[in-house]
Write an enzyme that holds these catalytic residues in place. Structure first.
Site: not given
Ligand code: RB5
Length: 157
Positions: A65-67
């Protein structure tokens, strides 16, 4: 299932939530970081070790998960043997495994809610590569190209 997870600051909260849900369902979660919230951390520092662990079989699947989920998927796909994709719907999360042997699912912590991410996660983990001839044929074209790139880079050293 033994599942590796990783996130930068843009995905930290969602990673923590998903890790708790996965543990509740009896999965073994291996956390590749970040272990604490750090507004200055960089997604490759978590995506690359996680992708290596998936490619080597140290963990069976990965969730990043990133932005937006974009940087994480771009970084993870640089690792030979990693097949990462950003999914926002559970059809893609399931079919990505069945048809394309997806092994890392990526999310955007700033673009999607936990309910959709959790539905996608369950579909991803519940799916298996179908092994159908046409899917093997397509995947082998990708894997042959990947192997040729790896060989070319070794030969140039
Ligand atoms: C970090 O601020 C953000 O750029 C990152 O999490 C991600 O969205 C990159 O694709």
């Amino acid at each position: 299932m033994k599942i590796g997870m990783g996130a930068d600051h843009g995905g930290f909260e969602m990673k923590e939530q998903l890790a708790r849900l996965l543990a509740k369902e009896g999965h073994e979660v291996v956390d590749f970081g970040n272990r604490t919230y750090d507004n200055n951390d960089d997604y490759p520092d978590f995506a690359l070790p996680l992708a290596r662990a998936v490619a080597s079989g140290e963990v069976q699947r990965g969730i990043l998960v990133c932005g937006s989920g974009v940087g994480a998927s771009v970084a993870a796909n640089k690792v030979s043997g990693a097949r990462a994709a950003l999914c926002h719907d559970d059809f893609s999360a399931r079919q990505g495994v069945e048809d394309d042997d997806l092994n890392i699912l990526c999310f955007g912590g700033r673009t999607m809610g936990i309910a959709v991410a959790w539905d996608c996660t369950k579909s991803f983990l519940g799916a298996r590569f179908s092994g159908a001839d046409r899917h093997r044929r397509r995947l082998s074209k990708v894997l042959e190209f990947e192997a040729s790139q790896t060989a070319a880079s070794h030969n140039s050293k």
